[in-house]
Design a protein around this motif. Sequence first.
Motif: not given
Length: 388
Positions: A14, A18-19, A83, A87, A192-193, A196-197, A199-200
């Motif tokens: 990440l 994008r992140t 955060t 990244t 990876k997606e 990312r979710r 992490l969010l």
Amino acid sequence: MGIPLHWPRFRGRLHDPRTATVIGRLLGLAVLVCFVTGVISHCLQEPPSWLSAHLPTRPSWGYRFSQGLHVISGTAAVPLLLTKLWTVYPRLFVWPPVTSPVHAAERLSIAALVSATLLELFLGLLNTVQWYVWPFSFRQVHWALAWVIVGSLLIHLAVKAPLIARHWRRPTAVPRLPRTAAPSTTGGAYAKEMDRRSLLRGVTTAVGAVTLVTAGQSVTLLKDADLLAPRDPDVGPQGLPVNRTARAAGVTADLLEGWKLFVDGPEAFSLTLDELNAMPQHRVELPIACVEGWSKSAHWEGVRIKDLLARAGLPNGAHLRIVSLQRHGGYGVSEMDLPYTRDDLTLVALRLNDEVLAPDHGYPARIIAPNRPGVLQTKWVSKLEVLT
């Protein structure tokens, strides 16, 4: 000395544009809210001459809302900024660090942005607990840093605009994931997606938790969850917090002996406390809202400033200098222009929550006005001087 052969290797999936873009959107929103509310606070505390006579007194709770939102958004920005830095920090180890004059300017703007934002948030958090361990003025430095952040952020956005636009939306090559999808059953892009979710979700939870346990000092509905905020708005003399006590301000019983309120004007006069109490009394409900982020509404009773000025031969109000008896600390003198002095809610308050003012709340008289910072609600008032 030669360049090291082995630089740190970052395997986290990440550390990518994008992140960084997704987190940057949330951080940008927090910074925008914090900046706008900070400008409002500054203009109400120290209005430029062209604005002073046009400051709004309504809504009466306006400063309570804007300053509470300022501190809430600033606090929420802390986990978002950390955060965001996580990244992108592998970029610190890219070699060569600078490839061109344009690249050097970009990196300098990022350095200014990051350092100013970290310092701004750090000073802001210390201000909420009234811990001033530095020799400079917090408010002036806080104000200057805000503009450094905005300027360097605009440069950063301009340079990174193509990259941000490219990663603003979810890549079309990565369809929405089924809720039951597991990393072991998906490809690298899917995994990876999902990371990312996750992490969010974690960052959103952190921001929500920080807000929940600190916002209660200004948001009444959340006061029972006010676990980490430095101020409980229910704790203090007469159920209201105090920033500066009478002792800290140097206001003693000897100083109050023989107290009178002097009112300037074409027909200047002075009043004893008994004479003030004999005038028509008015009761209002207004909040005290302080720059540290805490606020609370209370019932105030006293004499309207417009009535005092009319008695002094100023029926249309006046631009006033309000002088306190305090001997130590800032804001012993404040100014109040026509929008406030004409307002029916602006009082020389003599009572708080149906009791005579406590010494720490400004006995024998203090100012209370709508949509006005707490530092300008002057306590221990002795003079109302007319400014031309």
